[in-house]
Each structure stands twice: as structure tokens, then as C-alpha cells.
Design a protein around this motif. Sequence first.
Motif, PDB file in Angstrom:
ATOM      1  N   ARG A 148     -26.962 -15.756  -9.805  1.00  0.00           N
ATOM      2  CA  ARG A 148     -27.189 -16.319 -11.140  1.00  0.00           C
ATOM      3  C   ARG A 148     -27.401 -15.229 -12.186  1.00  0.00           C
ATOM      4  NH1 ARG A 148     -32.621 -15.681 -12.084  1.00  0.00           N
ATOM      5  NH2 ARG A 148     -33.856 -15.555 -10.183  1.00  0.00           N
ATOM      6  N   ILE A 149     -27.924 -14.072 -11.786  1.00  0.00           N
ATOM      7  CA  ILE A 149     -28.153 -13.014 -12.776  1.00  0.00           C
ATOM      8  C   ILE A 149     -26.907 -12.148 -12.983  1.00  0.00           C
ATOM      9  CG2 ILE A 149     -30.621 -12.933 -12.358  1.00  0.00           C
ATOM     10  CD1 ILE A 149     -29.552 -10.013 -11.138  1.00  0.00           C
ATOM     11  N   ILE A 150     -25.998 -12.179 -12.024  1.00  0.00           N
ATOM     12  CA  ILE A 150     -24.778 -11.389 -12.158  1.00  0.00           C
ATOM     13  C   ILE A 150     -23.854 -12.025 -13.172  1.00  0.00           C
ATOM     14  CG2 ILE A 150     -22.719 -10.568 -10.949  1.00  0.00           C
ATOM     15  CD1 ILE A 150     -24.451 -10.351  -8.439  1.00  0.00           C
ATOM     16  N   GLY A 151     -23.766 -13.338 -13.132  1.00  0.00           N
ATOM     17  CA  GLY A 151     -22.896 -14.048 -14.070  1.00  0.00           C
ATOM     18  C   GLY A 151     -21.809 -14.796 -13.336  1.00  0.00           C
ATOM     19  N   SER A 152     -20.595 -14.612 -13.782  1.00  0.00           N
ATOM     20  CA  SER A 152     -19.463 -15.355 -13.228  1.00  0.00           C
ATOM     21  C   SER A 152     -19.011 -14.753 -11.898  1.00  0.00           C
ATOM     22  CB  SER A 152     -18.298 -15.336 -14.220  1.00  0.00           C
ATOM     23  OG  SER A 152     -17.769 -14.027 -14.311  1.00  0.00           O
ATOM     24  N   GLN A 153     -18.113 -15.461 -11.255  1.00  0.00           N
ATOM     25  CA  GLN A 153     -17.525 -15.001  -9.992  1.00  0.00           C
ATOM     26  C   GLN A 153     -16.802 -13.673 -10.205  1.00  0.00           C
ATOM     27  OE1 GLN A 153     -17.740 -16.810  -7.092  1.00  0.00           O
ATOM     28  NE2 GLN A 153     -16.522 -15.431  -5.862  1.00  0.00           N
ATOM     29  N   GLN A 154     -16.107 -13.547 -11.329  1.00  0.00           N
ATOM     30  CA  GLN A 154     -15.375 -12.316 -11.619  1.00  0.00           C
ATOM     31  C   GLN A 154     -16.336 -11.138 -11.808  1.00  0.00           C
ATOM     32  OE1 GLN A 154     -12.063 -11.793 -11.412  1.00  0.00           O
ATOM     33  NE2 GLN A 154     -12.604  -9.649 -11.705  1.00  0.00           N
ATOM     34  N   GLN A 155     -17.474 -11.368 -12.436  1.00  0.00           N
ATOM     35  CA  GLN A 155     -18.453 -10.299 -12.612  1.00  0.00           C
ATOM     36  C   GLN A 155     -19.025  -9.857 -11.264  1.00  0.00           C
ATOM     37  OE1 GLN A 155     -20.783 -12.522 -15.475  1.00  0.00           O
ATOM     38  NE2 GLN A 155     -20.290 -11.030 -17.090  1.00  0.00           N
ATOM     39  N   TYR A 160     -19.032  -5.754  -6.943  1.00  0.00           N
ATOM     40  CA  TYR A 160     -18.715  -5.386  -5.562  1.00  0.00           C
ATOM     41  C   TYR A 160     -17.703  -4.238  -5.527  1.00  0.00           C
ATOM     42  CZ  TYR A 160     -17.615  -5.961  -0.630  1.00  0.00           C
ATOM     43  OH  TYR A 160     -17.428  -5.746   0.711  1.00  0.00           O
ATOM     44  N   ARG A 161     -16.687  -4.310  -6.369  1.00  0.00           N
ATOM     45  CA  ARG A 161     -15.701  -3.221  -6.455  1.00  0.00           C
ATOM     46  C   ARG A 161     -16.360  -1.916  -6.906  1.00  0.00           C
ATOM     47  NH1 ARG A 161     -11.124  -6.740  -9.265  1.00  0.00           N
ATOM     48  NH2 ARG A 161     -10.176  -7.592  -7.399  1.00  0.00           N
ATOM     49  N   PHE A 162     -17.266  -2.036  -7.869  1.00  0.00           N
ATOM     50  CA  PHE A 162     -17.982  -0.866  -8.366  1.00  0.00           C
ATOM     51  C   PHE A 162     -18.766  -0.209  -7.227  1.00  0.00           C
ATOM     52  CE2 PHE A 162     -21.840   1.036 -10.197  1.00  0.00           C
ATOM     53  CZ  PHE A 162     -21.293   1.899 -11.124  1.00  0.00           C
TER      54      PHE A 162
END
Length: 177
Positions: A148-155, A160-162
Motif C-alpha cells: 500500500r505504501i509503494i503505490g501501484s503494481q507498476q511502482q 523490484y527492478r531497482f
Amino acid sequence: MDKYEYKYQLQEDEILEYYRYSIKHMPTVKKQFLWIDFSIPVLIALALFVFKIYIYLWVDIVAIALIFLWFAIGRSLVKMQFLYLRVDKEFLNKLNIDYHKEVKVCFADSLYVNNQKISYKQLKEIVPLKKNILIAYNENGLLILPLRIIGSQQQAVDLYRFILLKEKEKNESTGNN
């Protein structure tokens, strides 16, 4: 993005999800789940032979259908109910777990959890759950990062990629030295 910063407090359902996940993977609970998996099929097979009703084709078909339904739907529902009844709000109260502390996390050149610096080489495992991402580091460190704090699925995918990119950079830099 060069940096991901989050500041949050865990909610009850998020900490419960972590404990349900960890309890589900305990050896004793795995044995109990195995018993749950095979209890109904064994009872059905015993009933067929004890009452000698296996000679009727329609009874065999019904028995096979019941066993199939058990493996397809029933056992997972029973296991989930088992976990939800075992790990609930009362469970947290008994363990006296204070999960309301504020957590500050920063993903930059290193990972910072409440100002504790953690190298990306120290990350052991990343486990995505429905409401959280579990990040294990060192030998016994764990970060519960709510989605919930990360935001959307894309975020979440970008984060994760980062992390993977930073892990790769750190591994390559130590491999060259």
C-alpha cells in the motif's frame, strides 16, 4: 529513479499476513497440512471398503468426484481457515508484538532501514505476498514492506527492478576487485 523512500507503520492485517506465511512453512504445520490433504480421501476409501459399497459403479464415481473436489477446492479452504483461526489478533496479543513502530526505508546506493545501512549484497531473499513484500537480509534481518505504501503494481515492479539492478552492480563491483 535514483532513490525510493518510504515511511510507514505496519497495520494489523499486514503483520498477520507475515506470521501466517512463516507459520505455514514450519515443519510441524506442514505435517498437519499433509494430514489435512489426505484425511478426506482416506476416509472415503475406508468407507467404500468397510461398508462394501465399492461394488457399485455409481458409488465409485461419486467417491472419485468427492476426492477430486476435495483436492481441487476443499483442502485449500480448510488450510486457510486453519491458518486464519490459529494466527489472529489474539495471537498478536499473546506474543505482545508491537508492530506500530514507525519504519523508515530508503532504497538508494545502499538500503537504509531506520538509519541502519544494509548493502544490497546482504539481501538474501525477496518474497512477494498479497499485501507485503518480505525482504530478508543478513542472517536474521527482515523488512516487511507493505504494498500500500509503494503505490501501484507498476511502482512495485520498478522498485523490484531497482533492487535487482543494485544487487547486480554490487556483485559485479566485488567480482572485479
